[in-house]
Enzyme design. Sequence first.
Site, short mmCIF file in Angstrom:
data_model
loop_
_atom_site.label_atom_id
_atom_site.label_comp_id
_atom_site.label_asym_id
_atom_site.label_seq_id
_atom_site.Cartn_x
_atom_site.Cartn_y
_atom_site.Cartn_z
N ASP A 70 -35.16 -25.19 1.25
CA ASP A 70 -34.67 -23.86 0.89
C ASP A 70 -35.60 -23.22 -0.12
OD1 ASP A 70 -31.06 -24.42 0.89
OD2 ASP A 70 -32.61 -24.56 2.42
N ASP B 44 -37.51 -19.76 0.18
CA ASP B 44 -37.32 -18.65 -0.76
C ASP B 44 -38.65 -18.11 -1.27
OD1 ASP B 44 -34.66 -18.92 -0.42
OD2 ASP B 44 -34.32 -20.07 -2.25
N SER C 206 -13.66 -6.65 32.77
CA SER C 206 -12.81 -7.61 32.05
C SER C 206 -12.49 -8.74 33.02
CB SER C 206 -11.56 -6.94 31.50
OG SER C 206 -10.80 -6.43 32.56
N LEU C 207 -11.57 -9.59 32.69
CA LEU C 207 -11.24 -10.73 33.55
C LEU C 207 -9.80 -10.62 34.01
CD1 LEU C 207 -12.78 -13.78 31.63
CD2 LEU C 207 -13.49 -12.94 33.87
N GLU D 227 -14.96 -23.15 31.21
CA GLU D 227 -15.46 -23.10 29.84
C GLU D 227 -14.41 -22.44 28.93
OE1 GLU D 227 -18.59 -19.62 29.70
OE2 GLU D 227 -18.43 -20.37 31.73
N LYS E 26 -12.49 -19.92 26.57
CA LYS E 26 -12.50 -18.46 26.41
C LYS E 26 -12.43 -18.18 24.91
CE LYS E 26 -10.26 -14.24 28.07
NZ LYS E 26 -9.99 -13.61 26.78
N ASP F 149 -12.04 -16.38 21.51
CA ASP F 149 -11.20 -15.25 21.11
C ASP F 149 -11.92 -14.43 20.04
OD1 ASP F 149 -9.09 -13.56 21.02
OD2 ASP F 149 -7.73 -14.93 19.98
N ARG G 191 -18.32 -3.83 23.62
CA ARG G 191 -17.94 -3.56 25.00
C ARG G 191 -17.35 -2.16 25.15
NH1 ARG G 191 -13.23 -3.88 27.95
NH2 ARG G 191 -13.61 -4.26 30.16
N GLU H 131 -19.73 -13.28 23.23
CA GLU H 131 -18.58 -13.05 22.36
C GLU H 131 -18.98 -13.30 20.92
OE1 GLU H 131 -16.02 -12.15 24.19
OE2 GLU H 131 -14.22 -12.37 22.96
N TYR I 139 -22.55 -15.84 27.12
CA TYR I 139 -22.01 -16.51 28.31
C TYR I 139 -22.49 -15.89 29.61
CZ TYR I 139 -18.60 -12.76 27.59
OH TYR I 139 -18.02 -11.56 27.37
N LYS J 44 -15.14 -19.93 36.64
CA LYS J 44 -16.10 -19.08 37.34
C LYS J 44 -16.63 -19.80 38.57
CE LYS J 44 -17.65 -17.09 32.97
NZ LYS J 44 -18.66 -17.06 31.91
N LYS K 181 -4.96 -18.22 30.76
CA LYS K 181 -4.51 -17.95 29.40
C LYS K 181 -3.60 -19.07 28.91
CE LYS K 181 -6.06 -14.02 27.87
NZ LYS K 181 -5.18 -13.04 27.48
N CYS L 192 10.07 -17.58 -11.79
CA CYS L 192 9.45 -18.58 -10.92
C CYS L 192 10.47 -19.68 -10.61
CB CYS L 192 8.23 -19.19 -11.61
SG CYS L 192 7.58 -20.61 -10.73
N CYS M 90 9.29 -23.02 -12.58
CA CYS M 90 9.21 -23.19 -14.04
C CYS M 90 9.99 -22.12 -14.80
CB CYS M 90 7.76 -23.17 -14.49
SG CYS M 90 7.00 -21.54 -14.35
N CYS N 204 3.24 -16.40 -10.37
CA CYS N 204 3.69 -17.09 -11.57
C CYS N 204 2.41 -17.32 -12.38
CB CYS N 204 4.33 -18.44 -11.21
SG CYS N 204 4.45 -19.54 -12.61
N CYS O 146 3.08 -24.49 -14.99
CA CYS O 146 4.13 -24.51 -13.97
C CYS O 146 3.98 -25.76 -13.10
CB CYS O 146 4.02 -23.25 -13.12
SG CYS O 146 5.02 -23.32 -11.62
#
Length: 652
Positions: free
Chosen positions: A30, A34, A79-80, A110, A112, A114, A133, A167, A211, A272, A296, A388, A391, A406, A411
């Site tokens: 590093d 740098d 889309s799918l 594979e 999917k 998110d 997209r 993605e 993908y 696929k 899904k 609280c 305490c 708190c 506490c």
Amino acid sequence: MIPSEYLDLVKKLNTHAHAYYSLDAPEISDFDYDILYKKLVDFEENNPAKVDALSPTQRVGDKLLEGFESFQHPSKLPSLSNVFNDEELEAFVERVEKGLNGKKATFTVEPKIDGLAIALHYKEGRLVVGATRGDGSRGELVTSNIKTIKSLPLILNKAVDMEVRGEVFIRKSVFKSLEADFANPRNAAAGSIRQLDPSVTAKRRLDVFLYQGIGMNEPTHDRVLRAVSALGLPVNKDVLMCVSVSEIKKAIRHIIEKRDDYDWEIDGAVIKVNECAYQDALGYTIKAPRWATAYKFPTEQVVTRLNDIEIQVGRTGVLTPVAKLEPVRVTGVMVSNATLHNMDEIGRKGVKIGDDVVVQRAGEVIPEVVRVEQTYETSELFFMPLDCPSCSATVHHEDGDVRYYCVNMMCPAQVKGRLEHFVARKAMDIDGFGKQLVDQLVDLGLVQDLADIYYVTREQLLDLDRMGETSADNILKALEDSKTKSLSKFLFGLGIPFVGERSAEIIVESFPSLDKILMVSKEKLLDLYDIGDTIAESFLTTIQSPEFIRLLRRFLDAGIKAEHVEGEIESDIFSGQTFLITGTLSQFSRTQAQDEVKKRGGKILSSVSKNLDVLLVGDKPGSKVGKAVKLNESGATIQIMDESLFEALIKE
Ligand code: IVH
């Protein structure tokens, strides 16, 4: 430096960044990086007109974007279609077979991811466009933000013109340490890519998997993925090949089982048709390809009674309302608690004690109350307590903040939370120090702050419930061993708000002793990559308080060393990589070299195959090199490494 040297330096820094961020195999320290980086910045400051678009300084844009231009996708991003169960999956495969007039297709399965769909355009191997997209035809031009993704090369291994799609996402591990308030990693990824200030995007540490490669002239989808990966682009390697419906089902089950192990959220599996000729023959409906579908995963929702709302006090003092539910099974797990997040959330959802509520568990996330299914006249409103529950100190709340606190450092609930954090595996890793022990020690008043655990005596331990001589001795030994834990683990263990594992490591890298840390200024902290205002502020307020200095004194008196351990952070540089050694090495015997690989998380293979990551080549190598080169020509990505690079890597 003359301009051509500058351009060489740009190239060199990009290569090192790729080795570091994408291959997990840094080629220089590093520190050396740098120095080179600084040289580059100096040149650019003096020659602003010569700044190259591919310079690493251009990844963290500091220019504010003024809204986003829209980008017309040359070809639509479809889309799918979705399937939600095995029958629908079978129907999909039948439709494919029918569409191919009985010809037999093979399939890939594979995960999917998110996240957020994006398209990238490379011209002569250089990244020129990154776009969301959008509606499929038009997206937003977010190139500057895309360039902040460290695992994405700005320049490919070949000077090609091409489009790739994939993605963008945030790793779960990164999401946990984000300062920003997002409901889940998907929202965080989407919010970050559409940030007008790319330096904010850079802090979110986005990641990407590609993908799809458009027009790559490969015969199958798996070959496309390999070719995309060979260009240097990040590709998710979890792709399974299947020849029948039953194999597809098995592959999907396999992905569901691995779901919690992935460092990214997935919401299904994508199936696929593998042969590109068959994909072309099947074509598209208006919205989606006929040759692919998404299976899904269910987010099972269940209705149950909300019996009560309890307040949990966390280690930082935040009061979180927790729903106490009539126990119910959700995706195979009995659930009796669910988070209600905060008071705003309770208000928004209109939740009252006694209601029937809908509960869900999405992926690995803690169960949550989604909405009220049925309320009753007898249902009761919930109010945040004024004191609280642990305490009795007065609860603090500021207008505009959704949280209630708190602020009593002593506490018991906070002390227990801090202690559990301190002894956890990722922090001081004190074996045998479980929740039960923590609860007893705090409840009996034997431990009031973190340092107290080092002053608990053998006699006191033996007086505790269910504590035998052996257990007591083991705990004392584990406590003793923990005194030599590294400085970064100690700092992380202190549980300073916003200071996560990584922040602690980053701070220690630059300030490798307690003395240096106690002297640090806010400016110096803010100079560090990835340390923002919130972390710096919280860190300094904590370590400069008189209570902290007193606590530290008692840690040191108890024998805590908290020293920096050199090289701790990159000790697993070969993690997940496969090696094979050929020829005679000059500095190591074959066995020694293999041990060095294994020590750093790598594995040794016995022959050259496409599963090999690195072929380490010594003097007078045999036929293995030729074989690796051949495999690379047909899509494999075996790195052929000489001994000097190997030596440099393991010396880091
Ligand atoms: S393939 C023509 N593969 O899912 C095929 N999509 O619901 C295009 N997604 O917008 C998609 N992981 O962004 C494909 N491994 C994967 C994916 C994936 C996530 C997203 C994609 C698409 C959405 C469709």
